[in-house]
Design an enzyme around this catalytic site. Sequence first.
Site, PDB file in Angstrom:
ATOM      1  N   ASP A 203       0.830  -1.200   0.000  1.00  0.00           N
ATOM      2  CA  ASP A 203       0.000   0.000   0.000  1.00  0.00           C
ATOM      3  C   ASP A 203       0.870   1.259   0.000  1.00  0.00           C
ATOM      4  O   ASP A 203       1.870   1.326   0.724  1.00  0.00           O
ATOM      5  CB  ASP A 203      -0.888  -0.032   1.251  1.00  0.00           C
ATOM      6  CG  ASP A 203      -1.914   1.064   1.272  1.00  0.00           C
ATOM      7  OD1 ASP A 203      -2.800   1.058   0.403  1.00  0.00           O
ATOM      8  OD2 ASP A 203      -1.831   1.929   2.171  1.00  0.00           O
ATOM      9  N   GLU A 254       1.562  -0.115  -4.809  1.00  0.00           N
ATOM     10  CA  GLU A 254       0.611   0.956  -5.099  1.00  0.00           C
ATOM     11  C   GLU A 254       1.375   2.267  -5.062  1.00  0.00           C
ATOM     12  O   GLU A 254       1.994   2.605  -4.055  1.00  0.00           O
ATOM     13  CB  GLU A 254      -0.517   0.980  -4.056  1.00  0.00           C
ATOM     14  CG  GLU A 254      -1.527   2.063  -4.360  1.00  0.00           C
ATOM     15  CD  GLU A 254      -2.419   2.424  -3.181  1.00  0.00           C
ATOM     16  OE1 GLU A 254      -3.537   2.888  -3.421  1.00  0.00           O
ATOM     17  OE2 GLU A 254      -1.988   2.260  -2.016  1.00  0.00           O
TER      18      GLU A 254
END
Length: 561
Positions: A203, A254
């Site tokens: 993330d 990401e």
Amino acid sequence: MKTEQTPWWKKAVVYQIYPKSFNDTTGNGVGDLNGIIEKLDYLKTLQVDVLWLTPIYDSPQHDNGYDIRDYYSIYPEYGTMEDFERLVSEAHKRDLKVVMDLVVNHTSTEHKWFREAISSIDSPYRDFYIWKKPQENGSVPTNWESKFGGSAWELDEASGQYYLHLFDVTQADLNWENEEVRKHVYDMMHFWFEKGIDGFRLDVINLISKDQRFPNAEEGDGRSFYTDGPRVHEFLHEMNEKVFSHYDSMTVGEMSSTTVDHCIRYTNPDNKELDMTFSFHHLKVDYPNGEKWALAPFDFLKLKEILSDWQTGMHAGGGWNALFWCNHDQPRVVSRYGDDGAYRVKSAKMLATAIHMMQGTPYIYQGEELGMTNPKFTDISSYRDVESLNMYHAFKEKGMADQDITAILQAKSRDNSRTPVQWDATENGGFTTGTPWIPVAGNYREINAEAALRDQNSVFYHYQKLIQIRKMYDIVTEGTYEIIAKDDPNIFAYLRHGSNEKLLVINNFYGTEAAFTLPDSLAPDEWKAEVLLTNDEAREGLQNMTLRPYESIVYRLTKPC
């Protein structure tokens, strides 16, 4: 160690599971790990290869699990560690791989490290986080803004220092300059690999390195001082060396507000960092003047330009793209770039074709394969997402009319993709026997997996065919990309070039007819054209077509022997 010439993940298709909304087996209204196990055969029917689970770690759930309280335990509502081990085992029995979502830019403020850190300025964990004194005038250390609104700094009154949180106030940023932090993170990654997982989705991983001067932003929110930061490539190379290089894994980062050049560096195998990256520029073409929370039609020419730049740029630099329209943070693509009314099925298929025939590893977000739509909630009480609720209150304070706020949230909220998967036409779409944690979209009786599996012309089987084409034809993985008619206001067409074959992919992005002519130079008459896939009736010939609304065709062009 990765020894094979083409790594397995280059031919794989990934299915993203948001466990909370996937399938509930206990009746408490929240999806769970056993619910995923129950649907593995369904996923096998779709023919995906990898399951990516959004965070399942113990969490206070202020940001739906992206605020991790304990990296080593499972969120109790999702199940137990034994359930997780069974999920991995059952997935592997079906040749499905499991990738976990990991958040190491920040932790929950309930994490034991942060609780220790805030207990004393002398705590050995204090330096696990980023603390700064106020400016001389008593104001916050910098003018950086949280991505969820307001300042990125929160005062700890006991010490008089502020901690950094680029996201929610309950999500404190870790100090990656501290070698101990990095060691703890790598040890924890090994723990999960030893459980049998096949990789990580990381993330907002390009935010972990902050400019240590912590300067004020002259304009904007300060992101230039922590996005693709000074030591990020060093940290990811170290992570690869200490962890990923020991396993035949898949890693995807990401990347927030990143660039092609950085993503080449992240994913070119020579650099030994990550395998592929998500970038989001193509999902900002409906942000007027960069403003997410405003309504505007999407800029189609910009969409084509961005996708094409990433295709050609990453190929030229030896990088690798993750291909996607949807995830748990984005509205449903058929409502966004398609037509979720009369042309829902057709436009959902067209959008699937447009992205899946590109170079990269495609991701399907749960329900996307059914053509699920935005739920169009009319009442603020239906929303759960912290970002959406913050914006609602901000708009109310500005005096915006309720109907305008409703329209914006219906189009933009992250909850659009978080409504439960619609399994059948029974109450709550078969997701739960109880009360779902967030309402099910009202169209579940028409749009559901049971109906899709019965209908050979459903969106589901179109996705299945796209996956089969990727497996059958190496050109989908390896071919170069060339956009055709880039200024056409309705049609997104491109060629994939192989040595003795081409793929011609033609997509009408609108609900009106559109003329298309393929230049002779791109496919000479003597080349043989075969339709691999269409979402409409078959047609003859390549020249002077009139594409029907949302029509999509994939041709395979082969040279005569």
